[in-house]
Design an enzyme around this catalytic site. Structure first.
Site, mmCIF file in Angstrom:
data_model
loop_
_atom_site.group_PDB
_atom_site.id
_atom_site.type_symbol
_atom_site.label_atom_id
_atom_site.label_comp_id
_atom_site.label_asym_id
_atom_site.label_seq_id
_atom_site.Cartn_x
_atom_site.Cartn_y
_atom_site.Cartn_z
ATOM 1 N N ASP A 325 0.855 -1.178 0.000
ATOM 2 C CA ASP A 325 0.000 0.000 0.000
ATOM 3 C C ASP A 325 0.885 1.219 0.000
ATOM 4 O OD1 ASP A 325 -2.525 -1.064 0.053
ATOM 5 O OD2 ASP A 325 -2.531 -1.326 2.229
ATOM 6 N N ASP A 618 -4.803 -3.032 5.026
ATOM 7 C CA ASP A 618 -5.232 -2.536 6.329
ATOM 8 C C ASP A 618 -6.745 -2.608 6.524
ATOM 9 O OD1 ASP A 618 -5.806 -0.619 4.491
ATOM 10 O OD2 ASP A 618 -4.520 0.929 5.343
ATOM 11 N N ASP A 622 -9.528 -6.058 2.666
ATOM 12 C CA ASP A 622 -8.210 -6.562 2.281
ATOM 13 C C ASP A 622 -8.000 -7.995 2.754
ATOM 14 O OD1 ASP A 622 -7.433 -4.276 0.991
ATOM 15 O OD2 ASP A 622 -6.563 -3.375 2.779
#
Ligand code: ADP
Ligand code: MG
Length: 873
Positions: A325, A618, A622
């Site tokens: 990310d 997070d 996900d």
């Protein structure tokens, strides 16, 4: 047991002596003593005795027991006693280790234990879930794990997944309703239950039960949660040991037959068989592997990488792609508002004007459509939102607070309370809330430009509201492009006056207010970490919900996006076929505007190309991608409990650089285990060769069982442990990732074990033959001493593939200590007459000692010469 779901909210609050403001800290303390910690006492654990007895189940141990019995027959009663003592000691060690390993896993578990948000003394605080007590008001939002049972007080479209409790995998809508008749657990929609996951919305609940009193607690004792999970490495070693055990039995039988065929006394033949069995069994192997792994995870935890399952340590060493990310992992996630595009101008926050109605709308939107807040001087919540509060505070006049000019954010929120909301999610990329502004119902919305602009029908300027034109949109998009090219994240603000029910379906027909751009600088370590990863043969890929242009601008800065690379949006990804994606996957280094579902496809495509993929995440959504990845990585600070639950590693500092450190550690642990195995097996092999040599040559037996046990369990364990703590070589990250398909006992390891075992055996056999010129007893003593000393020295060879001149002793004093202690013990056996009987050694002459030392040093000198030659090639 009270049926809280059948009672009114007021009644529940009354019974639990609490209110909507939560407990006082004193009450909470009292309740904690009264009800105990909010933790499950895990299912039946094995008792220490059970663990102890299990140590005897091993085939190797059974072979040793047979050896003990045979020793008793051959008149070697001392050996029998020692073997039995060793077996018991071994079992005790195994038990201690088992308990220790369990403890260390538990402590890792507690490092990753969930937290809970509760109201105490009227304030929202975050506490360890263990400290939640009945009566607490718990605040739940998407991504949280529900850590206690509770009755819903206020519900904002809460959805939970209760599969761990009911087995039902669909998400369940919760509601604040009252029931007047009993119903099954799954239908009690006004309650939430511990261990379920919040997948959407939010709610305030009052905690009704904690710990073992929760519904999950009631069934926890039925589940045997402490099932041992073995890692691939452990499994492959188990397989190896059982193969080895069979091989030992066969060779023993052959040797026995050979001796008897030669017409030697049966007792002597049995002695050979026992010696061979004891020589071949690597008693210390499995415990050393476990200890090295445990120490490795402990070290990683200190460096902020919390490993949730041991298997992850092994896979880490072969990671070849890291999908990370952007926000918060590669960047600092410290957002700050830069420029604001409003009324056709770009302004700084301190140029906003409270008297301007347009600006006021922007500020209302920024503060009210916002879940972050300032608690004890620290911003909590989404940094994207917290930056908006900081922007608000910079507006001239605001800081005067109650002096009449402006209102603090709390004042504003208190005055214009939220009536309805649709929370932000990464799929919609929007968030809206409804408020009464001067009695007019108004919906504020903020979100991504490409999503929200299309939902705007009007535009508000300084003094008018008019329909939005294509020309306006072009201008706004141009401004957006300009912000994005500078790596800024852009939010669109809009509103509408409307009393309709606020749902994702009614999020349209808005009036455009303006654009707010925010900057999130890359973390300082990210650039170096990406470069290190590249050198280590690991590809870094950036994944973000941000705009493509923004993402590429930042990816270039960090070194992820290079010339010739591709950037792809989630939409483009959706249009690609699986084949097309597989074809392009190696070129794509940035994924922008992705939805969590896209992540699964990305993982899949890389895995199809035989890569070992690590994926960070997070959010709630996900979780599937984290599970699918070989190493799912969750964020310790900003990550949701759901993602932590699905991950195999948690970053305590959310930092990308920590992943690279963990990879280095993973590689080192694997390398050390491999070296320790090489050390132990080559030593054992040398003993086997010597015994076989004596047997085939028709000589007396070179070692007795006690001697071999002494080597295998005492003098060998110390250097093996020292090898296990060898710090990572500086070049661990200069090599390509390990091929996961090649097991630990690969060809090069087997070759090395073979050669090294042979060289040591040559020294030992020579010593044995020299001893034979005096007597069989001296031969035995010399063979034993040479073998012990040679193996102690061999510990230095196995620390690394480099020569000792290159690695030195400084970074591993344990190796010297292990050598010193081992040598001292050997000296005691040789020079303290009282021990001679037990170990069947005879006094040696100076000349014999000289030979022993020379022949034991010889293999190490040879091996080191080979290493030096290799280094200088
Ligand atoms: P990332 O994974 O990079 O944090 P997100 O999915 O959180 O991406 O955000 C995607 C886009 O949604 C952002 O570019 C921004 O425009 C918008 N956005 C982010 N956070 C919020 C929020 N709290 N409210 C409204 N819109 C947001
Ligand atoms: Mg985000």
């Amino acid at each position: 047991m009270k049926q809280y779901y059948l009672q009114t909210k007021a009644k529940v609050l009354e019974e639990l002596k609490t209110g909507s403001g939560g407990l006082s800290s004193q009450q909470a303390k009292d309740n904690l003593t009264k009800y105990g910690k909010n933790a499950l006492i895990e299912g039946k654990k094995k008792t220490t005795l059970q663990v102890f007895l299990e140590q005897f189940k091993d085939l190797m141990v059974i072979i040793l027991i047979i050896a003990a019995v045979i020793s008793a027959f051959t008149g070697e009663l001392e050996s029998t006693l020692v073997i039995i003592a060793v077996l018991i000691l071994n079992a005790i060690l195994g038990t201690v280790q088992h308990i220790k390993a369990e403890k260390s896993l538990e402590s890792l578990k507690s490092l990753s234990s969930p937290s809970a948000k509760v109201l105490r003394d009227g304030k929202k605080i975050e506490i360890d879930s263990k400290d939640v007590v009945p009566g607490d008001i718990m605040l739940l939002e998407a991504g949280d794990m529900v850590t206690a049972d509770g009755r819903i007080l206020e519900n904002f479209s809460l959805q939970v997944n209760e599969s761990s409790l009911t087995g039902e995998s669909t998400n369940i809508d919760k509601a604040d309703v009252e029931f007047d008749h009993e119903m099954p657990l799954g239908d009690r929609i006004n309650m939430v239950y511990s261990s379920s996951l919040v997948t959407y919305g939010r709610a305030n609940v009052v905690v009704t039960a904690t710990g073992m009193n929760t519904e999950i607690g009631k069934i926890a004792s039925l589940m045997n949660e402490t099932k041992e999970r073995r890692t691939p490495l452990q499994i492959s070693l188990d397989k190896f040991s059982s193969k080895l055990a069979t091989a030992i039995l066969i060779i023993c039988a052959i040797v026995l037959g050979l001796q008897i065929w030669r017409g030697q006394p049966i007792m002597d033949a049995l002695l050979f068989a026992v010696a061979l069995a004891v020589a071949a069994i690597p008693e210390a192997l499995s415990s050393i592997v476990t200890i090295v792994q445990a120490m490795g995870t402990q070290k990683m935890a200190k460096e902020n990488a919390i490993i949730k399952n041991l298997a992850a340590v092994e896979s880490l060493g072969s990671v070849s792609v890291i999908c990370s990310d952007k926000t918060g992992t590669l960047t600092q996630n410290k957002m700050s508002v830069q420029d604001i595009y409003i009324g056709g101008k770009t302004l700084k926050p301190n140029q906003l004007d409270l008297d301007n109605q347009l600006h006021r709308y922007l500020l209302y939107d920024a503060v009210l459509n916002n879940d972050s807040s300032l608690v004890d001087g620290k911003g909590i919540g989404d940094p994207t939102e917290y930056a908006l509060l900081e922007m608000y505070r910079q507006v001239p006049g605001i800081d005067l607070g109650d002096k009449g000019l402006g209102l603090t954010e709390e004042d504003l929120r208190g005055l214009l309370t939220r009536k309805q909301e649709v929370p932000f999610d990464s799929d919609r990329k929007l968030m809206s809330t409804k408020h009464l502004i001067h009695t007019v119902p108004t919906i504020f919305v903020k979100g991504a430009v490409d999503v929200l602009l299309d939902r705007c029908v009007n535009i508000r300027l300084d003094d008018e509201v008019r329909p939005i034109t294509e020309e306006d949109k072009k201008q706004i998009l141009a401004q957006n492009q300009h912000f994005s090219e500078n790596g800024l994240r852009v939010l669109t603000f809009a509103y509408k006056e409307s009393d309709e029910d606020l749902t994702p379906e009614t999020e349209n027909g808005f009036t455009f207010i303006g654009l707010v751009s925010e900057m999130d600088p890359p973390r300082e370590e990210s650039i170096a970490a990406v470069a290190r990863a590249k050198k280590a043969g690991i590809r870094t890929v950036m994944i973000t919900g941000d705009h493509k242009v923004t993402a590429v601008a930042i990816a270039k800065k960090i070194g992820i996006f290079n010339d010739g690379d591709l950037a792809v949006t989630g939409l483009e990804l959706d249009k690609m076929s699986d084949e097309e994606l597989e074809q392009k996957i190696e070129k794509i280094s940035v994924y922008a505007r992705v939805s969590p579902e896209n992540k699964i496809r990305i993982v899949n495509a890389w895995q199809k190309k035989d890569h070992i993929v690590s994926m960070t995440g997070d959010g709630v959504n996900d979780a599937p991608a984290l599970k699918k990845a070989d190493i799912g990585v969750a964020m310790g600070i900003t990550g949701t409990e759901v993602s932590k639950d699905a991950a195999s590693m948690i970053l305590a500092d959310d930092n990308f650089a920590t992943i690279i450190k963990a990879v280095a550690n993973g590689r080192t642990v694997f390398e050390n285990i491999k070296n320790a195995i090489m050390y132990l097996l080559s030593g054992n092999l040398s003993a086997i060769i010597t015994v076989l040599f004596a047997s085939i040559g028709g000589f007396s037996v070179p070692f007795i069982a006690v001697q071999l046990l002494f080597i295998n369990l005492v003098t060998d364990s110390l250097p093996a442990l020292a090898i296990g703590v060898e710090p990572g070589a500086p070049d661990v990250l200069d090599r390509k990732p390990r091929d996961p398909k090649v097991g630990i006992l690969d060809k090069s390891l087997v070759t090395k074990v073979g050669l090294q075992g042979l060289i040591i055996a040559v020294g030992v056999i020579t010593a044995f033959m020299i001893g034979r010129q005096t007597s069989p007893a001296v031969a035995c003593t010399m063979a034993f001493s040479t073998l012990t000393f040679a193996r102690l020295l061999h510990g230095f060879n196995c620390r690394s593939q480099h020569s000792i001149f290159k690695i030195g002793f400084k970074n591993n004093w344990y190796s010297l200590a292990a050598f010193a202690v081992g040598t001292l013990l050997l000296a005691l056996i040789l020079f303290v007459p009282a021990l001679h009987g037990l170990f069947a050694v005879t006094p040696l002459t100076g000349n014999q000692l000289f030979w022993i030392i020379g022949l034991a040093v010889m293999p190490t000198v040879l091996i080191q010469i080979v290493k030096v030659v290799n280094e200088n090639k």
